[in-house]
Design a protein around this motif. Structure first.
Motif, PDB file in Angstrom:
ATOM      1  N   VAL A  86       0.826  -1.211   0.000  1.00 40.33           N
ATOM      2  CA  VAL A  86       0.000   0.000   0.000  1.00 40.33           C
ATOM      3  C   VAL A  86       0.862   1.264   0.000  1.00 40.33           C
ATOM      4  CG1 VAL A  86      -2.056  -1.044   1.013  1.00 40.33           C
ATOM      5  CG2 VAL A  86      -0.232  -0.219   2.518  1.00 40.33           C
ATOM      6  N   GLY A  87       2.120   1.120  -0.415  1.00 40.39           N
ATOM      7  CA  GLY A  87       2.983   2.279  -0.590  1.00 40.39           C
ATOM      8  C   GLY A  87       3.416   2.950   0.693  1.00 40.39           C
ATOM      9  N   LEU A  88       3.654   2.174   1.742  1.00 39.45           N
ATOM     10  CA  LEU A  88       4.110   2.706   3.019  1.00 39.45           C
ATOM     11  C   LEU A  88       5.426   2.051   3.413  1.00 39.45           C
ATOM     12  CD1 LEU A  88       0.735   2.518   5.008  1.00 39.45           C
ATOM     13  CD2 LEU A  88       1.697   4.549   3.919  1.00 39.45           C
ATOM     14  N   HIS A  89       6.192   2.718   4.252  1.00 40.21           N
ATOM     15  CA  HIS A  89       7.378   2.096   4.842  1.00 40.21           C
ATOM     16  C   HIS A  89       7.633   2.707   6.217  1.00 40.21           C
ATOM     17  CE1 HIS A  89      10.520   5.258   3.275  1.00 40.21           C
ATOM     18  NE2 HIS A  89       9.405   5.825   3.633  1.00 40.21           N
ATOM     19  N   VAL A  90       8.517   2.081   6.972  1.00 39.13           N
ATOM     20  CA  VAL A  90       8.800   2.492   8.343  1.00 39.13           C
ATOM     21  C   VAL A  90      10.114   3.259   8.381  1.00 39.13           C
ATOM     22  CG1 VAL A  90       9.264   1.693  10.698  1.00 39.13           C
ATOM     23  CG2 VAL A  90       7.537   0.525   9.305  1.00 39.13           C
ATOM     24  N   VAL A 100       5.057   5.790   7.256  1.00 42.56           N
ATOM     25  CA  VAL A 100       4.800   6.965   6.403  1.00 42.56           C
ATOM     26  C   VAL A 100       4.715   6.527   4.938  1.00 42.56           C
ATOM     27  CG1 VAL A 100       5.992   8.530   7.989  1.00 42.56           C
ATOM     28  CG2 VAL A 100       7.273   7.446   6.132  1.00 42.56           C
ATOM     29  N   PRO A 101       4.047   7.334   4.104  1.00 41.45           N
ATOM     30  CA  PRO A 101       3.975   7.028   2.667  1.00 41.45           C
ATOM     31  C   PRO A 101       5.351   7.098   2.005  1.00 41.45           C
ATOM     32  CG  PRO A 101       2.251   8.579   3.291  1.00 41.45           C
ATOM     33  CD  PRO A 101       3.183   8.482   4.462  1.00 41.45           C
ATOM     34  N   ILE A 102       5.560   6.233   1.019  1.00 43.71           N
ATOM     35  CA  ILE A 102       6.787   6.251   0.211  1.00 43.71           C
ATOM     36  C   ILE A 102       6.599   7.281  -0.895  1.00 43.71           C
ATOM     37  CG2 ILE A 102       8.307   4.888  -1.270  1.00 43.71           C
ATOM     38  CD1 ILE A 102       7.201   2.378   0.147  1.00 43.71           C
ATOM     39  N   GLU A 103       7.569   8.164  -1.039  1.00 42.31           N
ATOM     40  CA  GLU A 103       7.486   9.177  -2.096  1.00 42.31           C
ATOM     41  C   GLU A 103       7.637   8.520  -3.467  1.00 42.31           C
ATOM     42  OE1 GLU A 103      10.157  12.381  -1.539  1.00 42.31           O
ATOM     43  OE2 GLU A 103       9.469  12.859   0.504  1.00 42.31           O
ATOM     44  N   GLY A 104       6.844   8.998  -4.424  1.00 46.61           N
ATOM     45  CA  GLY A 104       6.946   8.500  -5.796  1.00 46.61           C
ATOM     46  C   GLY A 104       6.488   7.075  -5.970  1.00 46.61           C
ATOM     47  N   VAL A 105       5.570   6.615  -5.104  1.00 49.63           N
ATOM     48  CA  VAL A 105       5.113   5.238  -5.176  1.00 49.63           C
ATOM     49  C   VAL A 105       4.257   5.030  -6.437  1.00 49.63           C
ATOM     50  CG1 VAL A 105       2.959   5.575  -3.911  1.00 49.63           C
ATOM     51  CG2 VAL A 105       4.136   3.383  -3.758  1.00 49.63           C
ATOM     52  N   ALA A 106       4.210   3.817  -6.904  1.00 50.33           N
ATOM     53  CA  ALA A 106       3.446   3.493  -8.109  1.00 50.33           C
ATOM     54  C   ALA A 106       1.954   3.708  -7.900  1.00 50.33           C
ATOM     55  CB  ALA A 106       3.708   2.040  -8.515  1.00 50.33           C
ATOM     56  N   ASN A 107       1.247   4.000  -8.991  1.00 42.59           N
ATOM     57  CA  ASN A 107      -0.197   4.238  -8.921  1.00 42.59           C
ATOM     58  C   ASN A 107      -0.947   3.048  -8.337  1.00 42.59           C
ATOM     59  OD1 ASN A 107      -0.019   6.820  -9.963  1.00 42.59           O
ATOM     60  ND2 ASN A 107      -0.343   6.165 -12.089  1.00 42.59           N
ATOM     61  N   GLU A 108      -0.504   1.847  -8.673  1.00 39.13           N
ATOM     62  CA  GLU A 108      -1.169   0.639  -8.193  1.00 39.13           C
ATOM     63  C   GLU A 108      -1.158   0.581  -6.662  1.00 39.13           C
ATOM     64  OE1 GLU A 108      -0.632  -4.230  -8.480  1.00 39.13           O
ATOM     65  OE2 GLU A 108       0.495  -2.906  -9.825  1.00 39.13           O
ATOM     66  N   GLN A 109      -0.018   0.942  -6.066  1.00 36.72           N
ATOM     67  CA  GLN A 109       0.073   0.935  -4.608  1.00 36.72           C
ATOM     68  C   GLN A 109      -0.776   2.049  -3.999  1.00 36.72           C
ATOM     69  OE1 GLN A 109       4.402   0.993  -5.283  1.00 36.72           O
ATOM     70  NE2 GLN A 109       4.567  -0.363  -3.503  1.00 36.72           N
ATOM     71  N   ILE A 155      -5.686   3.799  -1.056  1.00 36.95           N
ATOM     72  CA  ILE A 155      -6.919   4.584  -1.011  1.00 36.95           C
ATOM     73  C   ILE A 155      -8.126   3.671  -0.779  1.00 36.95           C
ATOM     74  CG2 ILE A 155      -8.479   6.007  -2.402  1.00 36.95           C
ATOM     75  CD1 ILE A 155      -5.950   7.205  -3.723  1.00 36.95           C
ATOM     76  N   SER A 156      -8.143   2.537  -1.456  1.00 40.65           N
ATOM     77  CA  SER A 156      -9.227   1.581  -1.282  1.00 40.65           C
ATOM     78  C   SER A 156      -9.288   1.095   0.165  1.00 40.65           C
ATOM     79  CB  SER A 156      -9.029   0.386  -2.223  1.00 40.65           C
ATOM     80  OG  SER A 156      -9.880  -0.681  -1.882  1.00 40.65           O
ATOM     81  N   TRP A 157      -8.132   0.842   0.739  1.00 38.60           N
ATOM     82  CA  TRP A 157      -8.044   0.347   2.109  1.00 38.60           C
ATOM     83  C   TRP A 157      -8.493   1.411   3.117  1.00 38.60           C
ATOM     84  CZ3 TRP A 157      -2.940   1.035   5.026  1.00 38.60           C
ATOM     85  CH2 TRP A 157      -3.032   0.522   6.323  1.00 38.60           C
ATOM     86  N   LEU A 158      -8.017   2.625   2.960  1.00 45.48           N
ATOM     87  CA  LEU A 158      -8.282   3.675   3.938  1.00 45.48           C
ATOM     88  C   LEU A 158      -9.644   4.338   3.764  1.00 45.48           C
ATOM     89  CD1 LEU A 158      -4.816   5.499   4.120  1.00 45.48           C
ATOM     90  CD2 LEU A 158      -5.717   3.722   5.632  1.00 45.48           C
ATOM     91  N   LYS A 159     -10.147   4.369   2.556  1.00 51.75           N
ATOM     92  CA  LYS A 159     -11.395   5.081   2.303  1.00 51.75           C
ATOM     93  C   LYS A 159     -12.593   4.168   2.104  1.00 51.75           C
ATOM     94  CE  LYS A 159      -9.095   8.852   2.577  1.00 51.75           C
ATOM     95  NZ  LYS A 159      -9.174   9.655   3.827  1.00 51.75           N
ATOM     96  N   GLY A 160     -12.340   2.889   1.892  1.00 50.64           N
ATOM     97  CA  GLY A 160     -13.414   1.911   1.844  1.00 50.64           C
ATOM     98  C   GLY A 160     -14.143   1.828   0.524  1.00 50.64           C
ATOM     99  N   GLU A 200      -3.487   3.372  -5.260  1.00 48.29           N
ATOM    100  CA  GLU A 200      -4.903   3.015  -5.399  1.00 48.29           C
ATOM    101  C   GLU A 200      -5.316   1.977  -4.363  1.00 48.29           C
ATOM    102  OE1 GLU A 200      -5.273   1.809  -9.423  1.00 48.29           O
ATOM    103  OE2 GLU A 200      -5.108   3.865 -10.235  1.00 48.29           O
ATOM    104  N   LEU A 201      -4.427   1.022  -4.093  1.00 46.85           N
ATOM    105  CA  LEU A 201      -4.741   0.012  -3.087  1.00 46.85           C
ATOM    106  C   LEU A 201      -4.830   0.660  -1.707  1.00 46.85           C
ATOM    107  CD1 LEU A 201      -5.286  -2.939  -2.462  1.00 46.85           C
ATOM    108  CD2 LEU A 201      -2.810  -3.304  -2.251  1.00 46.85           C
TER     109      LEU A 201
END
Length: 630
Positions: free
Chosen positions: A499-503, A611-620, A625-630, A622-623
């Motif tokens: 989902v385009g996140l990292h620690v 935190v979000p990864i900068e420059g993450v792919a659209n696919e990540q 957004i789907s997860w957080l926004k339902g 979108e996933l």
């Protein structure tokens, strides 16, 4: 229910900030008792030595022997509490009022001979709140009872009313004689006032489980009722010193529950929900276990009356949001073990990962989806759960933990159901959304399960996972085999990446003894003069640079003997310390006295942030957004 910790959100040092929140025989052959109700009389007016008289009339028996039980355990507690220990002067009476021979088999059961002659049983009930400070294995306050003559009665009915063997499915009629001025709040069905019995409240239940599942709070009127879509919500507050009112707390509860109902959508398993809030004085004879116990259509919440309003409301939101989501599971989705719960010989379900884990996950997810918290706070909560979960056995099967939660080593890992259980549901949610291109998650899965089963149809414990796989994707079987039935830990790094996140690690300023409201030290509740450094948490540079370790007992600071009273002014002084200040401490570690000297420095804390990864792919993206926004 989260045993003694509902929910592990934040901790405040006991006595300093005034709260530690650690935010479920023989055969009865004869008639007519097979169809006639069990009639219970409770007298809340004529209290004797802080005890309540209870009489239970089961109707006639055709068997010579019968056993009467008070629950050993109740749903949602996941611990053996033996409520029969609070019963005194148990008597079995025949139709002429003479005593029949009885034998007390254990703490919770009484065998009655010549049961054909049995008319009723009677006994006195002690409350549990009075003795919490005196007993080692105290009952968790939201599952306990209170008897405060003329002012308050917390009736968790499993502490007052028992059942006869093989009569658990018989209807119950409860007649409660209450003091003038006290009103009952409950989701139990209440019959109309009987003019011939003034002061007597009559409640009806379809079976014994329904009695246990519907606590009653008696107190002076302090109640608000509001509608959340088509659900009537009743908030009742007992505040002994009049600090809080239901009207004053209604706004935050109404906003929160409206968000929950919007999140749940068409799940509609109850028409009435009650929040019974008991605020404790924190005195030795009052409740001390803060948190909540869920029921299908209500929850009992116990918190300190001395909490500031903002903290009280924050705690209520976290706690009640979890409990309210239990209308999904186990109310709408539950196993045979839950439907036919055995109060004295329990058979535990394998699916606490769902009953508690899914519920705890929803309690956090809905807040981000409904805009009640920010993404940053949501990520912080997930990281807190990862950190909390690390204190337990990460290679323990969740189904094995659930099935064996009453015995060791599983009992010691029970809390992880709320930490790892929520995280596993998060991982399942992301995996489902990944496989469905964002269209299907855990919430939709629970809706489908609710439609298939519902309140009155239990599933078989062994078949649930297969049902879920059949409703979703074959790949989900692998997920369950690995992370729920199996003992393979979830790779959170890989999960975040989807989902385009990292620690990242970050050094932040903190206090010497507190990180905001979270203490680095605590006191032994059995010895308030023993102050120790907390274990299982990340300590600040103040402790690390001086070589102080978790579990160290603080005996002396700069010549002052450390007790609960003496540590308070030192904490106050610490806010004015400069980095160059010298400090001398004496600690005890594993029985060894250790002297420590050094400078206090400028305390910092290494924290891990998601935190979000900068420059993450659209696919990540979108996933996510789907997860957080339902």
């Amino acid at each position: 229910m989260y045993r003694n910790l509902k929910n592990l959100r934040k901790c405040w040092l006991l006595g300093l900030v005034a709260v530690l929140i650690y935010s479920c025989g023989t055969t009865k052959i004869a008639q007519p008792s097979d169809v006639a109700p069990v009639v219970v009389d409770m007298d809340l007016v004529n209290i004797v030595d802080d005890k309540v008289m209870v009489t239970v009339d089961p109707g006639p028996f055709s068997s010579d022997n019968v056993t009467f039980y008070i629950p050993k355990i109740v749903p949602g507690t996941y611990s053996v509490d033996n409520y029969g220990k609070y019963i005194e002067q148990f008597k079995a009476l025949d139709y002429k009022g003479k005593e029949l021979k009885i034998e007390r088999l254990d703490d919770n059961s009484w065998h009655i001979a010549n049961a054909k002659e049995l008319d009723r049983v009677s006994y006195w009930v002690n409350d549990t709140y009075d003795t919490e400070s005196e007993v080692e294995d105290k009952i968790f306050s939201p599952a306990g009872t209170n008897i405060l003559e003329g002012e308050n009665f917390m009736l968790n009915l499993h502490g007052f009313i028992g059942y006869f063997n093989d009569l658990e499915e018989v209807p119950y009629h409860l007649h409660i004689t209450a003091p003038n001025g006290l009103v009952p709040v409950t989701t139990l069905v209440k019959e109309d006032v009987n003019a011939e019995k003034p002061g007597v409240d009559t409640f009806v239940a379809r079976r014994y489980f329904e009695v246990v599942d519907n606590p009653i709070l008696y107190g002076k009127p302090n109640t608000e009722t509001f509608m959340v879509n088509d659900i009537k919500v009743t908030l009742s507050v007992y505040s002994p010193n009049g600090v809080y009112t239901a009207a004053g707390l209604r706004g935050s509860m109404e906003k929160m529950m409206a968000g929950q109902k919007k999140f749940l959508g068409d799940i509609n398993s109850t028409k009435h929900y009650a929040i019974l809030l008991y605020l404790s004085t924190m005195e030795d004879t009052d409740a001390s276990g803060y948190g909540a116990l869920e029921h299908h259509t209500s929850t009992v919440v116990v918190l300190p009356e001395g909490m500031p309003k903002d903290r009280l409301e924050e705690s209520l939101i976290d706690i009640v949001s979890h409990e309210f989501f239990h209308i999904v599971t186990p109310l709408s989705v539950h196993s045979e073990e839950i439907r036919n719960f055995n109060f004295n010989d329990p058979k535990m379900s394998k699916h606490l990962w769902m009953y508690e884990g899914t519920t705890e996950y929803f309690a956090n997810l809905f807040q981000i989806q409904q805009g009640l918290i920010s993404e940053e706070e949501f990520y912080g909560r997930l990281m807190d759960k990862v950190a909390n979960s690390s204190a337990y056995d990460d290679e323990m099967s969740l189904t094995e933990l659930s099935k064996n939660v009453l015995t060791e080593p599983y009992k010691s890992n029970f809390v992880n159901i709320y930490e790892k259980g929520a995280l596993v549901n998060m991982a399942l949610d992301i995996r489902l959304r990944e496989l469905s291109n964002g269209e299907k998650g855990v919430l939709l899965l629970m809706k489908e399960l609710s439609k298939k089963y519902g309140e009155n149809i239990p599933f078989k414990d062994e078949e649930l996972i297969g049902e879920i796989v059949g409703m979703s994707y074959p790949e989900i079987q692998v997920f369950f085999d690995d992370h729920v039935v199996g003992d393979t830990p979830v790779d959170y790094g890989e999960l975040w990446s989807k989902v385009g996140l990292h620690v990242i690690s970050e050094s932040v300023a903190t206090g010497y003894f507190f990180d905001g409201e979270i203490p680095f030290i605590d006191v032994d509740p059995k010895n308030l003069n023993e102050v120790f450094v907390r274990q299982g948490i990340t300590l600040s540079s103040f402790f690390k640079d001086l070589g102080i370790q978790g579990g160290d007992i603080l005996k002396n600071i700069d010549g002052t003997k450390i007790t609960l009273e003496t540590i308070r002014p030192i904490i106050g002084e610490s806010f004015g310390w400069t980095p160059e200040k010298d400090i001398k401490l004496v600690v005890v570690r594993d029985g060894e006295v250790i002297e420590i000297k050094g400078k206090v420095g400028r305390p910092t804390l290494e924290v891990k942030k998601l935190v979000p990864i900068e420059g993450v792919a659209n696919e990540q993206q979108e996933l996510r957004i789907s997860w957080l926004k339902g």
